[in-house]
Write a protein that holds these residues in place. Structure first.
Motif, PDB file in Angstrom:
ATOM      1  N   THR A  40       6.278  23.944  -2.187  1.00 42.03           N
ATOM      2  CA  THR A  40       5.946  22.578  -2.139  1.00 42.03           C
ATOM      3  C   THR A  40       4.613  22.364  -2.875  1.00 42.03           C
ATOM      4  O   THR A  40       4.486  21.304  -3.713  1.00 42.03           O
ATOM      5  CB  THR A  40       5.373  22.275  -0.410  1.00 42.03           C
ATOM      6  OG1 THR A  40       6.421  22.265   0.195  1.00 42.03           O
ATOM      7  CG2 THR A  40       4.737  20.679  -0.537  1.00 42.03           C
ATOM      8  N   THR A  62       4.902  19.863  -6.215  1.00 38.71           N
ATOM      9  CA  THR A  62       3.576  19.102  -6.290  1.00 38.71           C
ATOM     10  C   THR A  62       3.258  19.012  -7.649  1.00 38.71           C
ATOM     11  O   THR A  62       2.990  18.048  -8.315  1.00 38.71           O
ATOM     12  CB  THR A  62       2.738  18.954  -5.045  1.00 38.71           C
ATOM     13  OG1 THR A  62       3.644  18.860  -3.988  1.00 38.71           O
ATOM     14  CG2 THR A  62       1.739  17.622  -5.290  1.00 38.71           C
ATOM     15  N   LYS A  99       7.537  28.177   2.085  1.00 36.07           N
ATOM     16  CA  LYS A  99       7.662  26.619   2.050  1.00 36.07           C
ATOM     17  C   LYS A  99       6.405  26.072   1.630  1.00 36.07           C
ATOM     18  O   LYS A  99       6.448  25.119   0.725  1.00 36.07           O
ATOM     19  CB  LYS A  99       8.042  26.097   3.448  1.00 36.07           C
ATOM     20  CG  LYS A  99       9.314  26.539   4.149  1.00 36.07           C
ATOM     21  CD  LYS A  99       9.651  25.930   5.546  1.00 36.07           C
ATOM     22  CE  LYS A  99      11.088  26.079   6.045  1.00 36.07           C
ATOM     23  NZ  LYS A  99      10.933  25.873   7.400  1.00 36.07           N
ATOM     24  N   CYS A 100       5.200  26.620   1.832  1.00 38.21           N
ATOM     25  CA  CYS A 100       3.803  25.789   1.345  1.00 38.21           C
ATOM     26  C   CYS A 100       3.877  26.069  -0.007  1.00 38.21           C
ATOM     27  O   CYS A 100       3.427  25.242  -0.901  1.00 38.21           O
ATOM     28  CB  CYS A 100       2.559  26.516   2.173  1.00 38.21           C
ATOM     29  SG  CYS A 100       1.135  25.964   1.637  1.00 38.21           S
TER      30      CYS A 100
END
Length: 79
Positions: free
Chosen positions: A11, A15, A7-8
């Motif tokens: 993201t 971004t 998930k990190c």
């Protein structure tokens, strides 16, 4: 790879993808700050910046096109 790590990374990628073509501030491990237009990046957070400027003690030095190696990046932020 753990679900939280996935998930990190997802993201982070989203971004950075949203920042393509925009001016970003890159803080490096050695204390340097680089500003430039993010043109591309890879899975290692290697960054290609155009119109890059190095900021040292409020002095700006034009650097042109730069590749910043991901292992040196502390953070990337929109300016």
């Amino acid at each position: 790879m753990s679900s939280d790590m996935s998930k990190c990374l997802a993201t982070l990628g989203a971004t950075l993808q949203d920042s393509i073509g925009k001016r970003v501030l890159v803080k490096l491990r050695d204390g340097y700050e680089i500003r430039g237009i993010l043109k591309s990046f890879d899975q290692h957070v290697n960054l290609l910046l155009e119109d890059a400027e190095e900021v040292v003690d409020n002095n700006i030095f034009k650097r042109g096109t730069m590749v910043v190696r991901g292992e040196n990046v502390l953070f990337v932020s929109p300016t």
